[in-house]
Design a protein around this motif. Sequence first.
Motif, PDB file in Angstrom:
ATOM      1  N   LEU A 298      10.052  18.768 -14.354  1.00 48.42           N
ATOM      2  CA  LEU A 298       8.872  18.662 -14.191  1.00 48.42           C
ATOM      3  C   LEU A 298       8.372  17.320 -13.985  1.00 48.42           C
ATOM      4  N   ILE A 299       9.091  16.594 -14.916  1.00 44.48           N
ATOM      5  CA  ILE A 299       8.940  14.917 -14.853  1.00 44.48           C
ATOM      6  C   ILE A 299       9.160  14.403 -13.541  1.00 44.48           C
TER       7      ILE A 299
ATOM      8  N   HIS B 123      14.076  29.255 -14.985  1.00 48.99           N
ATOM      9  CA  HIS B 123      14.537  27.959 -14.933  1.00 48.99           C
ATOM     10  C   HIS B 123      13.659  27.053 -13.756  1.00 48.99           C
ATOM     11  N   ASN B 124      12.937  27.767 -13.026  1.00 46.08           N
ATOM     12  CA  ASN B 124      12.120  26.963 -12.073  1.00 46.08           C
ATOM     13  C   ASN B 124      10.931  26.705 -12.424  1.00 46.08           C
ATOM     14  N   LEU B 125      10.497  26.963 -13.583  1.00 46.12           N
ATOM     15  CA  LEU B 125       9.172  26.870 -14.287  1.00 46.12           C
ATOM     16  C   LEU B 125       8.638  25.186 -13.903  1.00 46.12           C
ATOM     17  N   GLY B 126       9.465  24.274 -14.359  1.00 48.46           N
ATOM     18  CA  GLY B 126       8.939  22.863 -14.316  1.00 48.46           C
ATOM     19  C   GLY B 126       9.182  22.567 -12.921  1.00 48.46           C
ATOM     20  N   SER B 127       9.610  23.158 -11.919  1.00 49.43           N
ATOM     21  CA  SER B 127       9.354  22.464 -10.556  1.00 49.43           C
ATOM     22  C   SER B 127       8.338  23.238  -9.891  1.00 49.43           C
ATOM     23  N   LEU B 128       7.805  24.532 -10.371  1.00 47.16           N
ATOM     24  CA  LEU B 128       6.779  24.788  -9.834  1.00 47.16           C
ATOM     25  C   LEU B 128       5.640  24.285 -10.468  1.00 47.16           C
ATOM     26  N   LEU B 129       5.457  24.254 -11.631  1.00 44.36           N
ATOM     27  CA  LEU B 129       4.271  23.463 -12.352  1.00 44.36           C
ATOM     28  C   LEU B 129       4.016  22.065 -11.866  1.00 44.36           C
ATOM     29  N   GLY B 130       5.356  21.367 -11.514  1.00 41.63           N
ATOM     30  CA  GLY B 130       5.078  19.885 -10.849  1.00 41.63           C
ATOM     31  C   GLY B 130       4.565  19.992  -9.482  1.00 41.63           C
ATOM     32  N   ARG B 131       4.809  21.179  -8.906  1.00 45.23           N
ATOM     33  CA  ARG B 131       4.130  21.096  -7.367  1.00 45.23           C
ATOM     34  C   ARG B 131       2.653  21.479  -7.660  1.00 45.23           C
TER      35      ARG B 131
ATOM     36  N   TYR C   4      -7.352  17.409 -16.546  1.00 43.35           N
ATOM     37  CA  TYR C   4      -6.209  16.637 -16.932  1.00 43.35           C
ATOM     38  C   TYR C   4      -5.672  17.097 -18.361  1.00 43.35           C
ATOM     39  N   LYS C   5      -6.599  16.874 -19.476  1.00 45.76           N
ATOM     40  CA  LYS C   5      -6.562  17.239 -20.686  1.00 45.76           C
ATOM     41  C   LYS C   5      -6.050  18.696 -20.811  1.00 45.76           C
ATOM     42  N   THR C   6      -6.686  19.783 -20.134  1.00 45.28           N
ATOM     43  CA  THR C   6      -6.323  21.001 -20.341  1.00 45.28           C
ATOM     44  C   THR C   6      -4.955  21.469 -19.683  1.00 45.28           C
ATOM     45  N   CYS C   7      -4.313  20.712 -18.528  1.00 47.77           N
ATOM     46  CA  CYS C   7      -3.258  21.159 -17.825  1.00 47.77           C
ATOM     47  C   CYS C   7      -2.070  20.531 -18.922  1.00 47.77           C
ATOM     48  N   SER C   8      -2.300  18.967 -19.307  1.00 48.79           N
ATOM     49  CA  SER C   8      -1.473  18.580 -19.937  1.00 48.79           C
ATOM     50  C   SER C   8      -0.999  19.165 -21.357  1.00 48.79           C
ATOM     51  N   GLU C   9      -2.043  19.611 -21.920  1.00 46.38           N
ATOM     52  CA  GLU C   9      -2.049  20.490 -23.278  1.00 46.38           C
ATOM     53  C   GLU C   9      -1.197  21.750 -23.051  1.00 46.38           C
ATOM     54  N   LEU C  10      -1.453  22.337 -22.030  1.00 42.85           N
ATOM     55  CA  LEU C  10      -0.717  23.598 -21.517  1.00 42.85           C
ATOM     56  C   LEU C  10       0.630  23.360 -21.335  1.00 42.85           C
ATOM     57  N   ILE C  11       0.948  22.169 -20.654  1.00 42.57           N
ATOM     58  CA  ILE C  11       2.399  21.883 -20.173  1.00 42.57           C
ATOM     59  C   ILE C  11       3.155  21.486 -21.383  1.00 42.57           C
ATOM     60  N   ILE C  12       2.396  20.588 -22.139  1.00 42.65           N
ATOM     61  CA  ILE C  12       3.154  19.807 -23.312  1.00 42.65           C
ATOM     62  C   ILE C  12       3.532  20.801 -24.598  1.00 42.65           C
ATOM     63  N   SER C  13       2.634  22.021 -24.652  1.00 48.33           N
ATOM     64  CA  SER C  13       2.704  22.861 -25.404  1.00 48.33           C
ATOM     65  C   SER C  13       4.128  23.914 -25.427  1.00 48.33           C
ATOM     66  N   LYS C  14       4.237  24.726 -26.403  1.00 41.37           N
ATOM     67  CA  LYS C  14       5.438  25.309 -26.466  1.00 41.37           C
ATOM     68  C   LYS C  14       5.893  26.220 -24.997  1.00 41.37           C
ATOM     69  N   ARG C  15       4.786  26.216 -24.082  1.00 47.04           N
ATOM     70  CA  ARG C  15       4.802  26.972 -22.981  1.00 47.04           C
ATOM     71  C   ARG C  15       5.882  26.537 -22.246  1.00 47.04           C
ATOM     72  N   LEU C  16       6.174  25.459 -22.070  1.00 46.97           N
ATOM     73  CA  LEU C  16       7.160  24.525 -21.332  1.00 46.97           C
ATOM     74  C   LEU C  16       8.610  24.140 -22.107  1.00 46.97           C
ATOM     75  N   PRO C  17       9.492  24.583 -22.023  1.00 47.34           N
ATOM     76  CA  PRO C  17      10.747  24.495 -22.665  1.00 47.34           C
ATOM     77  C   PRO C  17      11.276  23.110 -22.347  1.00 47.34           C
ATOM     78  N   GLN C  18      11.938  22.484 -23.332  1.00 44.60           N
ATOM     79  CA  GLN C  18      12.410  21.240 -23.356  1.00 44.60           C
ATOM     80  C   GLN C  18      13.255  21.117 -22.086  1.00 44.60           C
TER      81      GLN C  18
END
Length: 1276
Positions: free
Chosen positions: A743-744, A654-662, A723-737
Amino acid sequence: MSILYSLTPPPQVTLALLDSANDKDPVVREQVRKSILTLGKLQPNKVLSMCQDYLVKHPKLIVGHRVVILQTIELIVKTKIDDISYAKIKSIISLASDEMTRSKDVVPDWQQAASNILVAVGNKYINDIMEEILSKFQPGILPHFFVVQTLSSLSESNVYGMVPFLNAILGTMLPMLGMAKQDNMKWVFSSVLYLIIIKDTFSSEIYAAYDILYCSWLQSRESKLRLTVAEAVGSMSHLMAHDKLEEQLPKLIPTILSLYKKNTEHYVISKVGLPLMTAAVILILLPLQVCAPVDYSNPLTVKNHNEVLRCFSILANTFPDRLVMFVLQKLENSNERIRMGSLSVLRHLINSSTSIMESKKLLILASIRQPLADHSNKVKKRVVQVISAMAHHGYLELEGGDLLVKFIIQHCALPDTYYVRLSYLQSLLVLRHDPWRGIIGMCVSQVNGSFPFRSRGHGAPSLSLLNVISPNIHPNAETLWEKEIPALLSYLEGKGPQLNDPRGVAMGIGLCASSHLDATLAKLDDFGKSDAFKKASGIFSLLKNDSDVEKMKSTLILCYGYVALRAPEDQILFYLLLFPQALYKDTFNALQELLRNILARDLSPNGLQSVFKHIEEWLSSGQGHERERAMNTTAHILEFYFNNLHVKNMVTFHNLGSLLGRLAPRCTDPNPLVRRAAIDCIYTLLYIQLRYEGFSLDYKDDSVERLITLRESMDNPDHSVLYKTCSELIISKRLPQQQLNTLIFMLIEGLVDSQSNCSRASSVLLNTLLKNRGAGLQDLVSEMLEVLHIRLQMISEEQVKVSVAQSILILATQHLQTVINTLISYPLPFDSWSCEMWIALGADSKLASQIMEMLMEKLNIMVPYVDKKESMMRGGLTKVATSHPLAMTCALKEMMLNGQSQEAVVSLFPQLFSSLLVRLGSSVGVTLPKDINSSGTHRKSPTKLSAAVEALRILLARAQLDHVVKPLDQEGAWDKMKDPQQHITGVTLLARAMAKHAGPRLPAIVECLCPCLNNIYECQRVTITAFFSELLNHHVVTELMMMDVLMNNMMERISDPCCTVRMLAVRGLGNIAVGSPEKVLLQELNSSELLAAMSSGMEEKDDPGKRITLEAMSGLSKVLLYLDKKNVQLLVVYIFMKIKPFLESENDEIRCASIMLLGNLSKFGSGEPVFKDQIHNVLVSLLLHLSDPNLQVVKACKYAMRVCAPVVGSELITTMFQNHLHEDKSLHYGEFINDLTKYIIQDFPGMLNFYHITVIQFFKSSWAEVRAGAAMFIGR
C-alpha cells in the motif's frame, strides 16, 4: 545576462568573464564584453578594480586579451564616470598610462585602447590626465607616439578643457618638430597641430611649423601622412599672417590640387582646400570631383562629394551670378559626366542656397529645358532629382513649370529602365500642393496599380502615390485608402499572409458549403470514394499531385474542416447527431461481459489481479471520461467477484494493499462520478477482505458502512473528512501488516497522479500511515527514501512536495540513523532532489540539532582526503577528497537553507562555525574524487571548496550575522578562501569581519578551535592559525579576555613543523601591538619572550620565500613602537645584526621591512657607541637605496635615515637628513650626495677610507640605479 543583474552578481562571474574575454569566436568576445560592461554599470568601482588587478596579475597576457579588457574599462568609464571614486580614477589613469607607454615600440591595438581610456577619463578629469601626460612630454625628448596621439584625441574630445594647456603643449612641441624622422611621428605631430594651434600666441611660430610641414613632410611617399599634413597645413592657413599667406598661395594651391592625383581618398583634400577656395579652384574641382561617380558603399567618397558641393555653396555666397551662369553653361557640355555633375550642383544650390537662388528661378526654369531632351537615362535621372528639388521650392508654380510636370508624366508610362522609372514615380510624391497632382496620380496609378506584378516593382510606388493623393480625388477616399492601401502594400512586399493551393481550395469549398451544404458533402464523399489516383476533374483536379498523394489526402481533410467552419450551424449539427449513440452502450456492455467471463475462470486474488492490471492504467488517465469508464468497470468486476466468492479455507487476500493504493486516491477525483465509484470499490474491497477473514456474506461492519454515508456527499465532499475516514479504515485492523508495504509504495506512486486532488490525497494517506505504523518499517526505510527521491523528480504540485518533505521528516523521527546513512550515501554532487530531502530535515529544530551534531561528530574524526600518485609516469602526490566528509558538508549546507533550522543553528553556532572552518582548511588544494559525476543537469553542488565555503556563508546568514556577510561579499572573501593562493587572505578577512561585527560569539569559537591546532593536517592548522592571527589584530580579544589564550597558541605555533603556520604565528604576535597596544605598553606581556620569539623568525632556514622573515621584521616594527629602552636595550645589537643581510635582499618587501625595522630600532640605540658604529656600517646602503627602483624602499630609507640621524654623531648631517628626507617630497639626489660628502669629510675624516671600501662593494649591485649612485658617491 538579464536574469543575473537584478541582484548583485558574485565576483566569480566577473573573473570568469575576464578569462573568456579573448575567446576565439568574435561573437562570444563581443557578448563577454557586453556582460562585463553590464556588471560595470552595476558596480563600476568593483569591476574596474577586478579588471585592473587582472591586468596587473597577468603581465604576460597576450595583446588581444589585454586590448579587450582595456576597451571594457573604457566603456565603463564612459558610461559611469560620475559614479567612480576619485581614488579609482587616479589608479585607472596610472594603469592606462603605463599600458600605453610600457612598450617603446608602437603596438597600435594595445596602446590605442589604453589611450582611449585616458581620453574617456579626460572628459571629466582633464587636469589629472594632463598632469600624467605632460610628465611624459618633456622638452627636447621625442615623446612616445601615443602620448602625442592622446593629446590629439583629448583636443578633439574636450576642447574647452584643453585650452589652459595649449601654450604648454605647443611650447614643447614646436621646437621638436625637426627631430621627427619617422613617418608615423610626423603624422601624429601633424594631427595634433591640426587640432590645437592658437593664432594669438603662436602666430610667428606657426610659419616655422608650416615651413617644415609644407617643404618636407608634405612630400612624403606615405599617402596617410600626406593627407594628415595637408589637414594641418589647411588649418595653419587661417592662422598665418595675411601677407605670408598671399606669398605662399601660388605654390600652395597647385600642391593641394596635385594631391587629388596622388591619393584615392579625396575628402580630406577637399576639406583642406575649402579655406583656400577661389573661383579658379572651383573650375578645376568640377570635372575632377563633382562629376566623378559616387560609390555609396564607401563613406569617404560620399563625404568627399558632399564636401565639394559645400564648396559651391560657400562660393555662391560671394559670386552667385558668375557661379549660376557657369553651372548652367555646363548643362550643354557634350561630356555626359559633366552634364550629370552640373545637375548635381544645381540641385544642391536650389536646396542649400534658397534665398540666393530666389532671383534666379526664371533663369533656371528656362535653362533646364535643354536637359529635358537628353537621350541619356543617367542624365534624365539627375533631371528628375532637380525637378523634385524645384517642386519643393515653388519653381513649378511659375510659368514654364507645366513642361517639367509633363516630362515626369510621360516618362512614368515608358517601358524604361527600372530605377529611372521608379525615380519618376517617387518624384510625383513630392508634388503635394500642385494642382496637377490628382490627374497625374490617377493616370499613373491606374496603369501601374491595375497590374502590380507586371510593372517590375512599380506597383508599390503607384499605390503609395494613390494614398498620398487621395484627398485630391474624393474626401471619402482618404479614410478608406489609408486603411486598405497599407495592407495591399504589405502583400506586394511579401509581408502579408501567403495562401497555398490546398488551403485556397479548402477555403473555396468551405464557401460553397455555406449555401449548398448537401451538394458539397455529396461531392466530397464521391471524391473520397473515387479512384483519385487515376483521374480527378473540376476544382478537385487542383488537389491531384502525382508526386505527393499524402498532400492530396490532407487537403481533403482540410476541406471537411472548412465545411464545418462555414456551414450553417443548424444543418451541420443535424449531420453530427446522426451518429448512433447506442454504439457506445453496446460496446461497454460487451467489455464488461468479457471481463466477467475471464474472471469467472479464476475467481481468486490472482485472477482478480490479472483482470485489474488491464484497467488500472486508465484509472489515472488525464481524460475524465476514461477515468470514469475505468472506475465503473472496476466497481463492476469487484461486485461480481464479491457476489460469486465462496471461501472454503482461510486464505490471504494478498493484493488488498495494491488495490487500495490505486483506488483510495480516486475518492478525491475532480469527476464526482469517479469519486462515487471509488467509494463503492473500497466498500466492496473491504467486505471481500472480511469474507477472507471468515465473516459471513450478510455480515455488516459499522466502520465500513460509514462509507455509504460519505458516498452521498460526493458531489460536494469535505476532503478532510474523506481523508480521515479512508485513513482510519486503512490503518484499522482491516489492513493486515503484510499488506502495508504494498500500500505504501502504491501511494508513493500516486504522488505523481495526473489529477492534483488525487496526488494530494495520496500524500495525506501516506503521511497518516507513516505516523501511525511507520515505526515497524525499519527494513523498508532505505527503499522508501529511494522511491521518494525518484518520485520527487516528477512532482510538479507544490503542496505534494511539502507533504513528501513531511514524509521524510516522519521517517527521520522514527529511524534517524538509517535515514542519515541512506541520504549521505547518495551520489555526489547531490542532485536538486537529494538537496530537497536534506532541506526537509531542517524543518524540525530539535531533530535538526541531533542531525547536525551527528554530522559534526563524524566530520571531526573522518579522514578529509588521501594522497594519491598523479600518474604512473609522473611523480608527486595529489590530495583527493574523501566522499563522506564532502557529503556531510553538503548535507549541513542544505539543512541550514531551511529557515526553520534557525533555532538549531543559533544554539550550535560555535561548533558549526568551527567544524566548517576546519573543513574549509581541509579542502584547500584538494581535488574531487574521480567517481563524482558533475555532468548531470540537476547537479547542484559542490566542486572543490565550494561546499564548505557556501555552508559557512549560509551559517552566518542563518545566524542573522548579515553585517558579517556583507563586507565579506564586497571584498570577494569567499572566492579568496577557495583559492589556494589567496586562502589565507580570505580567512583573514573572515576573522576581521567576525572581530568587528560578531565579537561576543568569538570566545566559544576560539574554545572549539584551540584543540584543532594540534591536528595532524597542516592545512587545518594553517586555517586556524590564520584566523587566530587576525583576531589578535583587534582590541576585541582583550575586551573578551582571549588575549592570553591566543598569544599562548601563537607562541606554541612558532615551532610548528609547517613554515606557513610559523609565518602566521609570527604575524599574530606582531598583530598584538596593533590590536592591544596597551598590553605591550603596560608590560603586561613578557616583552623579552615576545621579542625573542619574533626575532627567531629572522633565523629561519626553512623559509623559501622569506615570508617568515618578512613577518618577523614587520611585526617587530609594530611592537617596538610600544616598548621602552630598558626592555629592548639588550637585544638591539642582536636584532640589528640580523637585519643587516636583508638590506640588499632581491625581495622589495623584505628590503623595505628591514629598513623600516632599522629605523624603529634607532630610538633604542641613542647614546650607545656600538649602535652608532652599526649605523655608520649601513649608512652607505641607505644612501644608495635612496635611488632604489622601488618607491616604497625609497620612502623607507628616508624614514630610517631621518630617525637615525641623531645617532650618527653630526649635527650638520642630522639637520640635513631631517630637513630634506621626507617621504612625500622629491629629492635632488645629486645635490644631496654632493652636500653630504662635504659634511662626512668635515665631521668624519677618519672614516673616509671605510666609506670608500664600502661604496666599492655596491659596484656589483643588482640594481642599475644603485650602481649609478655608488659611482656618483665615490666621484664626489
